[in-house]
Design a protein around this motif. Structure first.
Motif, PDB file in Angstrom:
ATOM      1  N   ASN A   1       1.766  -3.948   7.071  1.00  0.00           N
ATOM      2  CA  ASN A   1       1.571  -5.214   6.012  1.00  0.00           C
ATOM      3  C   ASN A   1       1.802  -4.627   4.596  1.00  0.00           C
ATOM      4  O   ASN A   1       1.526  -5.588   3.851  1.00  0.00           O
TER       5      ASN A   1
ATOM      6  N   ASP B   1      -6.503 -13.607  -4.194  1.00  0.00           N
ATOM      7  CA  ASP B   1      -6.284 -13.780  -2.776  1.00  0.00           C
ATOM      8  C   ASP B   1      -7.431 -13.473  -1.839  1.00  0.00           C
ATOM      9  O   ASP B   1      -7.554 -13.948  -0.692  1.00  0.00           O
TER      10      ASP B   1
ATOM     11  N   ILE C   1     -11.546   7.916   0.717  1.00  0.00           N
ATOM     12  CA  ILE C   1     -10.567   7.829  -0.583  1.00  0.00           C
ATOM     13  C   ILE C   1      -9.792   6.911  -0.150  1.00  0.00           C
ATOM     14  O   ILE C   1      -8.740   6.517  -0.740  1.00  0.00           O
ATOM     15  N   SER C   2      -9.950   6.160   1.020  1.00  0.00           N
ATOM     16  CA  SER C   2      -8.554   5.299   1.723  1.00  0.00           C
ATOM     17  C   SER C   2      -9.281   4.274   2.445  1.00  0.00           C
ATOM     18  O   SER C   2     -10.413   4.127   3.038  1.00  0.00           O
ATOM     19  N   SER C   3      -8.446   3.336   2.785  1.00  0.00           N
ATOM     20  CA  SER C   3      -8.812   2.313   3.745  1.00  0.00           C
ATOM     21  C   SER C   3      -8.195   2.427   5.302  1.00  0.00           C
ATOM     22  O   SER C   3      -8.718   1.805   6.053  1.00  0.00           O
TER      23      SER C   3
ATOM     24  N   LEU D   1      -7.735  -1.266  -4.142  1.00  0.00           N
ATOM     25  CA  LEU D   1      -8.536  -0.321  -3.806  1.00  0.00           C
ATOM     26  C   LEU D   1      -9.231  -0.635  -2.479  1.00  0.00           C
ATOM     27  O   LEU D   1      -9.319  -1.869  -2.279  1.00  0.00           O
TER      28      LEU D   1
ATOM     29  N   GLY E   1      -1.971   3.788  -3.633  1.00  0.00           N
ATOM     30  CA  GLY E   1      -2.001   4.010  -2.489  1.00  0.00           C
ATOM     31  C   GLY E   1      -0.728   3.205  -1.605  1.00  0.00           C
ATOM     32  O   GLY E   1       0.441   3.267  -2.522  1.00  0.00           O
ATOM     33  N   LYS E   2      -0.683   3.221  -0.630  1.00  0.00           N
ATOM     34  CA  LYS E   2       0.412   2.442   0.048  1.00  0.00           C
ATOM     35  C   LYS E   2       0.921   0.997  -0.704  1.00  0.00           C
ATOM     36  O   LYS E   2       2.053   0.719  -1.332  1.00  0.00           O
ATOM     37  N   VAL E   3      -0.201   0.120  -0.827  1.00  0.00           N
ATOM     38  CA  VAL E   3       0.378  -0.989  -1.561  1.00  0.00           C
ATOM     39  C   VAL E   3       0.335  -0.995  -3.084  1.00  0.00           C
ATOM     40  O   VAL E   3       1.366  -1.460  -3.660  1.00  0.00           O
TER      41      VAL E   3
ATOM     42  N   HIS F   1      -6.371 -15.712   1.224  1.00  0.00           N
ATOM     43  CA  HIS F   1      -6.173 -14.195   1.934  1.00  0.00           C
ATOM     44  C   HIS F   1      -4.814 -14.261   2.676  1.00  0.00           C
ATOM     45  O   HIS F   1      -4.724 -14.171   3.875  1.00  0.00           O
TER      46      HIS F   1
ATOM     47  N   ASP G   1      -6.247   6.184 -10.147  1.00  0.00           N
ATOM     48  CA  ASP G   1      -6.316   6.611  -8.794  1.00  0.00           C
ATOM     49  C   ASP G   1      -6.564   8.168  -8.652  1.00  0.00           C
ATOM     50  O   ASP G   1      -5.862   9.114  -8.846  1.00  0.00           O
ATOM     51  N   PRO G   2      -7.891   8.484  -8.783  1.00  0.00           N
ATOM     52  CA  PRO G   2      -8.232   9.769  -9.101  1.00  0.00           C
ATOM     53  C   PRO G   2      -7.869  10.774  -7.631  1.00  0.00           C
ATOM     54  O   PRO G   2      -7.809  12.032  -7.823  1.00  0.00           O
TER      55      PRO G   2
ATOM     56  N   VAL H   1      -5.551  -8.562  -4.552  1.00  0.00           N
ATOM     57  CA  VAL H   1      -4.979  -8.684  -3.446  1.00  0.00           C
ATOM     58  C   VAL H   1      -5.833  -7.679  -2.491  1.00  0.00           C
ATOM     59  O   VAL H   1      -5.284  -7.408  -1.559  1.00  0.00           O
TER      60      VAL H   1
ATOM     61  N   GLY I   1      -2.091 -12.317   1.728  1.00  0.00           N
ATOM     62  CA  GLY I   1      -1.363 -11.027   1.599  1.00  0.00           C
ATOM     63  C   GLY I   1      -0.691 -10.420   2.646  1.00  0.00           C
ATOM     64  O   GLY I   1       0.470  -9.893   2.405  1.00  0.00           O
ATOM     65  N   ALA I   2      -1.138 -10.403   3.785  1.00  0.00           N
ATOM     66  CA  ALA I   2      -0.561  -9.896   4.969  1.00  0.00           C
ATOM     67  C   ALA I   2       0.327 -10.974   5.758  1.00  0.00           C
ATOM     68  O   ALA I   2       0.929 -10.636   6.754  1.00  0.00           O
TER      69      ALA I   2
ATOM     70  N   ARG J   1      -9.612  -6.376  -2.055  1.00  0.00           N
ATOM     71  CA  ARG J   1     -11.127  -7.059  -1.368  1.00  0.00           C
ATOM     72  C   ARG J   1     -11.637  -7.764  -2.473  1.00  0.00           C
ATOM     73  O   ARG J   1     -11.995  -7.157  -3.661  1.00  0.00           O
TER      74      ARG J   1
HETATM   75  N1  LIG Z   1      -4.627  -9.324   0.919  1.00  0.00           N
HETATM   76  C1  LIG Z   1      -4.374  -8.810   1.914  1.00  0.00           C
HETATM   77  O1  LIG Z   1      -4.149  -9.348   2.885  1.00  0.00           O
HETATM   78  C2  LIG Z   1      -4.163  -7.260   2.304  1.00  0.00           C
HETATM   79  C3  LIG Z   1      -5.111  -6.679   1.487  1.00  0.00           C
HETATM   80  N2  LIG Z   1      -4.855  -5.054   1.791  1.00  0.00           N
HETATM   81  C4  LIG Z   1      -6.028  -4.317   1.273  1.00  0.00           C
HETATM   82  O2  LIG Z   1      -5.279  -3.761  -0.106  1.00  0.00           O
HETATM   83  C5  LIG Z   1      -6.190  -2.509  -0.197  1.00  0.00           C
HETATM   84  C6  LIG Z   1      -5.378  -1.151  -0.317  1.00  0.00           C
HETATM   85  O3  LIG Z   1      -4.429  -0.903   0.913  1.00  0.00           O
HETATM   86  P1  LIG Z   1      -3.492   0.047   1.182  1.00  0.00           P
HETATM   87  O4  LIG Z   1      -2.662   0.547   0.049  1.00  0.00           O
HETATM   88  O5  LIG Z   1      -2.876   0.173   2.582  1.00  0.00           O
HETATM   89  O6  LIG Z   1      -4.514   1.249   1.207  1.00  0.00           O
HETATM   90  P2  LIG Z   1      -4.276   2.864   0.972  1.00  0.00           P
HETATM   91  O7  LIG Z   1      -5.403   3.708   1.477  1.00  0.00           O
HETATM   92  O8  LIG Z   1      -3.020   3.241   1.304  1.00  0.00           O
HETATM   93  O9  LIG Z   1      -4.525   2.997  -0.780  1.00  0.00           O
HETATM   94  C7  LIG Z   1      -5.673   2.915  -1.520  1.00  0.00           C
HETATM   95  C8  LIG Z   1      -5.785   3.876  -2.634  1.00  0.00           C
HETATM   96  O10 LIG Z   1      -6.862   3.705  -3.294  1.00  0.00           O
HETATM   97  C9  LIG Z   1      -7.165   5.017  -3.827  1.00  0.00           C
HETATM   98  N3  LIG Z   1      -8.734   5.291  -4.071  1.00  0.00           N
HETATM   99  C10 LIG Z   1      -9.715   5.137  -3.027  1.00  0.00           C
HETATM  100  N4  LIG Z   1     -11.106   5.207  -3.928  1.00  0.00           N
HETATM  101  C11 LIG Z   1     -10.629   5.096  -5.260  1.00  0.00           C
HETATM  102  C12 LIG Z   1     -11.397   4.803  -6.459  1.00  0.00           C
HETATM  103  N5  LIG Z   1     -12.722   5.006  -6.190  1.00  0.00           N
HETATM  104  N6  LIG Z   1     -10.674   4.687  -7.499  1.00  0.00           N
HETATM  105  C13 LIG Z   1      -9.451   4.677  -7.630  1.00  0.00           C
HETATM  106  N7  LIG Z   1      -8.622   4.812  -6.565  1.00  0.00           N
HETATM  107  C14 LIG Z   1      -9.166   4.686  -5.240  1.00  0.00           C
HETATM  108  C15 LIG Z   1      -7.028   5.842  -2.627  1.00  0.00           C
HETATM  109  O11 LIG Z   1      -6.856   7.222  -3.252  1.00  0.00           O
HETATM  110  C16 LIG Z   1      -5.659   5.381  -2.346  1.00  0.00           C
HETATM  111  O12 LIG Z   1      -4.678   5.954  -2.938  1.00  0.00           O
HETATM  112  C17 LIG Z   1      -7.141  -2.229   0.983  1.00  0.00           C
HETATM  113  O13 LIG Z   1      -8.319  -2.751   0.614  1.00  0.00           O
HETATM  114  C18 LIG Z   1      -6.705  -3.280   1.731  1.00  0.00           C
HETATM  115  O14 LIG Z   1      -7.560  -3.935   2.764  1.00  0.00           O
HETATM  116  C19 LIG Z   1      -4.083  -4.455   2.266  1.00  0.00           C
HETATM  117  C20 LIG Z   1      -3.152  -5.372   3.015  1.00  0.00           C
HETATM  118  C21 LIG Z   1      -3.083  -6.838   2.933  1.00  0.00           C
END
Ligand SMILES: NC(=O)C1=CN([C@@H]2O[C@H](COP(=O)(O)OP(=O)(O)OC[C@H]3O[C@@H](n4cnc5c(N)ncnc54)[C@H](O)[C@@H]3O)[C@@H](O)[C@H]2O)C=CC1
Ligand SMILES: O=C(O)C(=O)COP(=O)(O)O
Length: 586
Positions: free
Chosen positions: A148, A306, A425-427, A253, A200-202, A330, A221-222, A280, A332-333, A282
Motif C-alpha cells: 500500500n 487521514d 526505526i521502522s513500521s 513516521l 521510508g517507503k511512503v 483513514h 529521518d536520522p 497520513v 491512505g491504503a 498515525r
Molecule cells: N494512512 C494510511 O492508510 C497508511 C498509513 N501508513 C503509515 O505510514 C507510516 C510509514 O509507513 P512506511 O513508509 O511504509 O514505513 P517505513 O518503515 O518504510 O518508513 C518509516 C521511516 O520512518 C523513519 N523513522 C523512524 N523513527 C524515526 C524518528 N524518530 N524520526 C524520524 N524518522 C524516523 C524510518 O527510518 C523510516 O525510514 C507508518 O506509520 C504506516 O503505518 C502506511 C500505509 C497506509
C-alpha cells in the motif's frame, strides 16, 4: 522492548531436551532426530491431515487474497464484529486477519484458548495488535509492508494539494449554495519547502512526487541514507533545521515511543507562521491538543488528516470540526489496487506461517535461547549508535564459538539481530519468516562470519559481535580501529551482557536502558554521574568502566531502568571530563 514475534515452547517427551517454535494446534508434531544428538525437528504434516485450519477475516480483504486462503483453509469472513463477538469466535480459529479497524487486544488472545497461532495485519502499522500478549500466547504476527506504499503516498499528495487550494471547504460551500471566490484563495506549492518527516517507503514516494510539483523537499529521518535522499533531490536535515524551514510538512513516521507526539507545543512554537501539515501516518505522532492551540494561534494555517489518535475520532473533536482542518477516514491504503496487493501479500504470509514454514528451520537447543535475546539487544543498541543521515547498509555479524561451524544454525540469531536493527526505526514487524526478505528490502546487507575458538565447546557461543560499516556514530567511542561501529556481547549466567563498545571493553547487563559516556579517565566521575542520576530519580542498576589505559580515555556504561529527563541528561553533558554521551533504549 519490542515483542518477540514467536514463542519458544518446550517439547515433550521430557527425556528429549529441546525447544522449538510453537505450531498451529491442527498440525500434528512428529519428531525425528538430527545429526546432533540433542536436536529435534518438528515436522509439519498439514498436507497429511484432513482438517483444514480456520482463518477468521475480520475486515474486508481483497478477492485475490481470499482465493489464496480458500485454497487451503476454511475462511470465515465476519466483518463489523463487536469486540465481544470477536472474543467468542476466536477460540475456533487458527489465524485472524485484520486491518487497522480491529483492536487485537490481550483479551482476544486470552479468549482464543491457545488455538490462535497467527495474526495477519493486512497493511503496515501493527499498533492495533497487542504484541506482548501475542508473544505470551505463542502467536506469530505478520504484516503486509509494501503493497500500500504508493496508495498512501498518493493520498498524501492528494491531501497536500487539496489543502493548499481549500478544495474541501470550497466544495462544501458551493454545495451549500454559496459562491465565495475571494474566501477560498489558496497558496501555491511551486518553490515552497516541503518537509517529509520519515523518509521510508511512503515518505520517499511523497518526496519524489512533490519534486515533480516543483517543491523544494527536505527530509528529517536520522536513519535514512543521505545518498538515497540526494538521488531524488532531497536534502536530509536535522530536526531543528527541518521544523524551522518548512512551509509544508508531511508526516510518514511509524508510531513508536520516540515518535509519539513528536509534533508538540514546543515544536509548533519553532515553526514558520502559516505552516500547513499533512498526516497520513498515525494520529499519535501529533499532540492533537497542541495542534488545536497552534491552529487557533495562527502558527499552523491548515491541516489535512487521514489518521487520528482515536479512530473514529469523537463527534465533538475540536480538531475535526476546526474550519482549517480537512479530514478523511483513514483512506491512505484504500485504493482498489493497493487492497488487492495487500490481500495477496498478507494471505501469502499467513499461509506460510500456518503451513509450518517456521518449523522447517526454527529448531534450536534450549541452550541457545539466551543468545536470542542477546542478538536482538545488540541489534537495537547498534542501530541507535548510528548518526543521522548515515543510513545502515552493511552489517557484519561474527559468532565466536568453540564448536564447528556446522553445529550452529544461525538463522534465528540473524533474524533477531535484523529485528533489533530494523524495528526501532521502522513500521515493519520482523520475524523469523520475513527477516532476510525485510533486510534485503531495506537495502541492508548482512554478512556472517564464524570464529572457531580453541577449547571445549561447553556452550554454543562465546560471543556475538556486530559491526556496522560506512556510517558515522553519534557516539564516537563506538567506532573501532577499523572505523566501524562495533558492539559485542555474551551470555553470562543466562543473561545477555554487553562486553565491548568500539575498542573499549565494558561489562554491563543488557536490561532496561543504557547510558554510554566517554571521558578522560580521572577519579570522581562515576560519583558525579551517579549523583546527577540520583537527583533525577533515576536508579543505577549496573555500571562498568572500560579504559584504554589509566588516566587516558574511558567508556563508562551505566544501566538504568527509568528514562532520565532532558535536564538530567544535560547535567551529565556539562561534566567537564565527559567528552560525549548517549542514552540508548534496549
Ligand atoms: N494512512 C494510511 O492508510 C497508511 C498509513 N501508513 C503509515 O505510514 C507510516 C510509514 O509507513 P512506511 O513508509 O511504509 O514505513 P517505513 O518503515 O518504510 O518508513 C518509516 C521511516 O520512518 C523513519 N523513522 C523512524 N523513527 C524515526 C524518528 N524518530 N524520526 C524520524 N524518522 C524516523 C524510518 O527510518 C523510516 O525510514 C507508518 O506509520 C504506516 O503505518 C502506511 C500505509 C497506509
Ligand atoms: O497500512 C497501514 O499502516 C494503514 O494505516 C492502512 O490501514 P487500513 O488497512 O486501511 O486499515
Amino acid at each position: 522492548m519490542a515483542a518477540f514475534s514467536f514463542t519458544l515452547a518446550k517439547l515433550s517427551p521430557s527425556s528429549v531436551s529441546s525447544w522449538t517454535l510453537s505450531l498451529p494446534s491442527f498440525l500434528p508434531t512428529t519428531t525425528r532426530r538430527r545429526r546432533h544428538p540433542k536436536s529435534v525437528v518438528v515436522v509439519s504434516a498439514a498436507a497429511a491431515m484432513n482438517t483444514k485450519p480456520t482463518i477468521l477475516v475480520a475486515e474486508k480483504l481483497g478477492e485475490a487474497g481470499l482465493q489464496l486462503l480458500n485454497n487451503f483453509a476454511n475462511v470465515d469472513c465476519s466483518y463489523n464484529m463487536t469486540p465481544e463477538e470477536l472474543c467468542t469466535k476466536i477460540s475456533l480459529c487458527d489465524a485472524l486477519i485484520v486491518r487497522s479497524g480491529t483492536k487485537v487486544t490481550r483479551q482476544v488472545f486470552e479468549s482464543s484458548g491457545g488455538r490462535l497461532k497467527v495474526v495477519g495485519r493486512a497493511g503496515v502499522g501493527i499498533d492495533n495488535v497487542d504484541l506482548s500478549a501475542a508473544t505470551e500466547h505463542g502467536c506469530l504476527v505478520v504484516n503486509a509492508p509494501t503493497a500500500n506504499t504508493i496508495a498512501a503516498a498518493e493520498h498524501g499528495i492528494a491531501l497536500l494539494t487539496a489543502m493548499a487550494r481549500n478544495i474541501a471547504q470550497a466544495n462544501a460551500s458551493v454545495k451549500a449554495g454559496k459562491w465565495q471566490r475571494s474566501k477560498y484563495v489558496g497558496v501555491s506549492l511551486v518553490g515552497k519547502t516541503l518537509l517529509v518527516m520519515g523518509f521510508g517507503k511512503v515518505g520517499s514516494e511523497v518526496a519524489r512526487r512533490a519534486r515533480g510539483l516543483g517543491m523544494q523537499v527536505i527530509a528529517y529521518d536520522p536513519y535514512a541514507p543521505a545518498d538515497r535522499a540526494r538521488a531524488i533531490g532531497v536534502e536530509l536535515v536535522t530536526f531543528d533545521e527541518a521544523i524551522s524551514a518548512a512551509d509544508f510538512i508531511s508526516l510518514h513516521l511509524p508510531l513508536t515511543p520516540t515518535t509519539s507526539k513528536i509534533l508538540n507545543d514546543e515544536c509548533f512554537s519553532k515553526m514558520k507562521k502559516g505552516v500547513q501539515i499533512v498526516n497520513v501516518a498515525r494520529g499519535g505522532v501529533i499532540d492533537e491538543e497542541a495542534l488545536v492551540r497552534a491552529l487557533n494561534s495562527g502558527i499552523v494555517a491548515q491541516v489535512a488528516l487521514d489518521v487520528f489518535t482515536e479512530e473514529p475520532p469523537p463527534e465533538d473533536s475540536m480538531l475535526v470540526l476546526h474550519e482549517n482542518v480537512i479530514v478523511t477516514p483513514h483512506l491512505g491504503a484504500s485504493t482498489i489496487e493497493a487492497q488487492e496487493g495487500v490481500a495477496i501479500e498478507i494471505a501469502e504470509a499467513v499461509a506460510g506461517a500456518l503451513k509450518g514454514e517456521l518449523a522447517a528451520t526454527a529448531v534450536m537447543h534450549h541452550e541457545l535461547a539466551p543468545f536470542v535475546g542477546l542478538a536482538e539487544k545488540l541489534g537495537r543498541l547498534a542501530v541507535q549508535l548510528v548518526a543521522g543521515g548515515s543510513g545502515v547498509q552493511s552489517v557484519k555479524i561474527t559468532y565466536a564459538s568453540a564448536r564447528g561451524p556446522d553445529d550452529l544454525d544461525t538463522r534465528l540469531l540473524r533474524a533477531m539481530i535484523t529485528k533489533g536493527l530494523i524495528e526501532p526505526i521502522s513500521s515493519v514487524f520482523v520475524n523469523l519468516v520475513n527477516a532476510d526478505f525485510t533486510a534485503k528490502q531495506k537495502g541492508l546487507k548482512i554478512t556472517e562470519e564464524r570464529v572457531v575458538l580453541d577449547g571445549s565447546p561447553g556452550k554454543p557461543l562465546e560471543f556475538i559481535q556486530l559491526q556496522i560499516a560506512n556510517v558515522e556514530s553519534k557516539f564516537a567511542g563506538a567506532i573501532s580501529e577499523s572505523a566501524e561501529i562495533k558492539v559485542q556481547g555474551m551470555v553470562k549466567e543466562g543473561l545477555p551482557h554487553l562486553t565491548m563498545v568500539g575498542s573499549f571493553g565494558v561489562d554491563v547487563s543488557l536490561e532496561g536502558s543504557l547510558i554510554l559516556c566517554k571521558q578522560v579517565d580521572q577519579p570522581g566521575i562515576i560519583g558525579k554521574v551517579g549523583s546527577i542520576l540520583g537527583q533525577g530519580n533515576v536508579n543505577v542498576n549496573f555500571m562498568s568502566v572500560g579504559r584504554t589505559a589509566p588516566q587516558k580515555q574511558a567508556v563508562m556504561t551505566i544501566g538504568v531502568y527509568e528514562e532520565p529527563d532532558t535536564e538530567t541528561l544535560q547535567k551529565i553533558g556539562e561534566i567537564v571530563a565527559i567528552e560525549e554521551f548517549v542514552f540508548l533504549k534496549l
